[in-house]
Scaffold this motif. Structure first.
Motif, short mmCIF file in Angstrom:
data_model
loop_
_atom_site.label_atom_id
_atom_site.label_comp_id
_atom_site.label_asym_id
_atom_site.label_seq_id
_atom_site.Cartn_x
_atom_site.Cartn_y
_atom_site.Cartn_z
N LYS A 98 0.80 -1.22 0.00
CA LYS A 98 0.00 0.00 0.00
C LYS A 98 0.84 1.28 0.00
O LYS A 98 0.30 2.38 -0.13
CB LYS A 98 -0.92 0.02 1.23
N LEU A 99 2.15 1.15 0.14
CA LEU A 99 2.96 2.34 0.38
C LEU A 99 2.95 3.34 -0.77
O LEU A 99 3.00 4.55 -0.56
CB LEU A 99 4.40 1.93 0.70
N ASN A 100 2.89 2.85 -2.01
CA ASN A 100 2.87 3.81 -3.12
C ASN A 100 1.53 4.52 -3.25
O ASN A 100 1.43 5.52 -3.95
CB ASN A 100 3.28 3.16 -4.45
N GLU A 101 0.51 4.01 -2.57
CA GLU A 101 -0.76 4.73 -2.49
C GLU A 101 -0.73 5.75 -1.35
O GLU A 101 -1.33 6.82 -1.45
CB GLU A 101 -1.92 3.75 -2.25
N ILE A 102 -0.02 5.41 -0.27
CA ILE A 102 0.04 6.27 0.90
C ILE A 102 0.97 7.46 0.69
O ILE A 102 0.62 8.60 1.00
CB ILE A 102 0.50 5.45 2.13
N PHE A 103 2.17 7.17 0.16
CA PHE A 103 3.20 8.20 0.06
C PHE A 103 3.16 8.87 -1.31
O PHE A 103 3.62 8.31 -2.31
CB PHE A 103 4.59 7.60 0.31
N GLN A 104 2.62 10.08 -1.33
CA GLN A 104 2.60 10.89 -2.54
C GLN A 104 3.62 12.02 -2.44
O GLN A 104 4.23 12.40 -3.43
CB GLN A 104 1.20 11.47 -2.76
N ILE A 125 7.35 -17.42 -3.04
CA ILE A 125 8.36 -16.48 -3.52
C ILE A 125 7.80 -15.07 -3.67
O ILE A 125 8.49 -14.08 -3.37
CB ILE A 125 8.95 -16.99 -4.86
N LYS A 126 6.57 -14.94 -4.10
CA LYS A 126 5.99 -13.61 -4.32
C LYS A 126 5.84 -12.81 -3.03
O LYS A 126 5.61 -11.59 -3.07
CB LYS A 126 4.64 -13.72 -5.02
N LYS A 127 5.97 -13.49 -1.89
CA LYS A 127 5.86 -12.78 -0.61
C LYS A 127 7.20 -12.21 -0.14
O LYS A 127 7.24 -11.44 0.82
CB LYS A 127 5.32 -13.73 0.46
N ARG A 128 8.28 -12.59 -0.81
CA ARG A 128 9.59 -12.08 -0.43
C ARG A 128 9.65 -10.57 -0.71
O ARG A 128 9.24 -10.12 -1.79
CB ARG A 128 10.70 -12.81 -1.19
N LEU A 129 10.18 -9.81 0.23
CA LEU A 129 10.14 -8.35 0.11
C LEU A 129 11.10 -7.79 -0.93
O LEU A 129 11.12 -6.57 -1.15
CB LEU A 129 10.41 -7.71 1.48
N VAL A 130 11.85 -8.66 -1.60
CA VAL A 130 12.67 -8.21 -2.73
C VAL A 130 12.14 -8.78 -4.04
O VAL A 130 12.81 -8.67 -5.08
CB VAL A 130 14.16 -8.60 -2.54
N HIS A 131 10.96 -9.35 -4.02
CA HIS A 131 10.33 -9.82 -5.25
C HIS A 131 10.02 -8.63 -6.15
O HIS A 131 9.72 -7.52 -5.65
CB HIS A 131 9.04 -10.59 -4.92
N PRO A 132 10.07 -8.80 -7.48
CA PRO A 132 9.80 -7.68 -8.39
C PRO A 132 8.49 -6.93 -8.14
O PRO A 132 8.40 -5.72 -8.38
CB PRO A 132 9.80 -8.34 -9.77
N ARG A 133 7.47 -7.61 -7.61
CA ARG A 133 6.22 -6.90 -7.37
C ARG A 133 6.38 -5.87 -6.25
O ARG A 133 5.74 -4.81 -6.28
CB ARG A 133 5.09 -7.88 -7.04
N PHE A 134 7.25 -6.14 -5.29
CA PHE A 134 7.55 -5.15 -4.26
C PHE A 134 8.50 -4.08 -4.80
O PHE A 134 8.40 -2.90 -4.41
CB PHE A 134 8.15 -5.81 -3.03
N LEU A 135 9.40 -4.47 -5.68
CA LEU A 135 10.32 -3.49 -6.26
C LEU A 135 9.57 -2.39 -6.99
O LEU A 135 9.99 -1.22 -6.99
CB LEU A 135 11.31 -4.17 -7.20
N GLU A 136 8.46 -2.74 -7.61
CA GLU A 136 7.64 -1.72 -8.29
C GLU A 136 7.10 -0.70 -7.31
O GLU A 136 6.99 0.49 -7.63
CB GLU A 136 6.49 -2.39 -9.06
N VAL A 137 6.76 -1.15 -6.11
CA VAL A 137 6.31 -0.24 -5.06
C VAL A 137 7.46 0.67 -4.64
O VAL A 137 7.31 1.90 -4.56
CB VAL A 137 5.78 -1.01 -3.84
N LYS A 139 10.08 1.55 -6.24
CA LYS A 139 10.48 2.47 -7.30
C LYS A 139 9.66 3.76 -7.25
O LYS A 139 10.16 4.84 -7.55
CB LYS A 139 10.32 1.80 -8.67
N ASN A 140 8.41 3.64 -6.83
CA ASN A 140 7.53 4.80 -6.78
C ASN A 140 7.72 5.66 -5.54
O ASN A 140 7.29 6.82 -5.52
CB ASN A 140 6.07 4.35 -6.86
N ILE A 141 8.30 5.12 -4.50
CA ILE A 141 8.43 5.88 -3.26
C ILE A 141 9.88 6.24 -2.94
O ILE A 141 10.15 6.91 -1.94
CB ILE A 141 7.82 5.12 -2.07
N LEU A 142 10.81 5.81 -3.79
CA LEU A 142 12.23 6.05 -3.56
C LEU A 142 12.70 7.20 -4.45
O LEU A 142 12.29 7.31 -5.62
CB LEU A 142 13.02 4.78 -3.89
#
Length: 217
Positions: A98-104, A125-137, A139-142
């Motif tokens: 949810k972080l890329n929705e929270i942090f604008q 594997i998709k639950k790992r915090l370095v999985h690409p789906r988390f990387l997309e998040v 990328k938007n908040i970094l």
């Protein structure tokens, strides 16, 4: 669920340095508490937030936010920060997705992922915090020059992270499968969480990876 845990879950939401992603305008509330919307360092899956608190002590003029989806875990984090009289660290009850929705407005200059669940099964594997789906998040908040740090004792998660960095063509700044074999550690890398101390006492080696989305001059 034990009664004490129920009490913590209810009580932690009343603490002035703890915020819930379900709150209306939660980002603005965090900014108001920290006193500005300058870049922050995030600790994801922070638990009792050893990293956030120690970084806040090291850098009193910077802001830090510890994020965890379990409200009860942040009870100790909040209490520990208050005992240190730290006003430059806040805590957010939220799912990382949810972080890329929270942090604008808030943007991270660093993200620390400290001893996350390695989810060793292939089905998880998709639950790992370095999985690409988390990387997309991330990328938007970094910030463009921002870095991501992973600390783990798990060999599989360490190897998986390096594989993702290579496959996603990310920029690897540092990797080591035995962090404390070096005497040249930064002050940030020296910080030890509760779990890290336990792992070291058991004779486990601590791994660290630092990477970014963009090349940093």
């Amino acid at each position: 669920m034990p009664r004490r845990k129920h009490i913590k879950i209810a009580e932690v939401r009343t603490f002035e340095n703890v915020f819930d992603y379900k709150q209306e305008n939660v980002e603005q509330h965090i900014i108001n508490y920290l006193g500005s919307d300058k870049p922050v360092t995030l600790e994801l899956g922070c638990g009792q937030a050893d990293y956030s608190i120690n970084l806040a002590k090291l850098y009193p003029h910077r802001n830090f936010i510890g994020v965890d989806r379990k409200a009860a875990r942040l009870w100790n984090a909040s209490k520990n920060a208050n005992s240190e009289k730290l006003k430059n660290v806040a805590f957010l009850i939220a799912y990382i997705e949810k972080l890329n929705e929270i942090f604008q407005r808030i943007k991270a200059e660093e993200i620390w992922i400290t001893f996350p669940d390695p989810y060793p099964r292939r089905s998880s594997i998709k639950k790992r915090l370095v999985h690409p789906r988390f990387l997309e998040v991330y990328k938007n908040i970094l910030l463009p020059e921002g870095k991501i740090f992973l600390k783990t004792d798990d060999d599989t998660l360490y190897a998986y992270t390096l594989k993702v960095i290579e496959e996603e063509k990310l920029i690897l700044h540092k990797s080591t499968d035995d962090l404390y074999k070096s005497d040249l550690l930064s002050e940030e890398e020296k910080i030890q969480t509760k779990y890290e101390k336990q792992h070291l006492a058991e004779g486990k080696k601590i791994k660290l990876v630092c990477f970014s989305f963009n090349d940093i001059a």
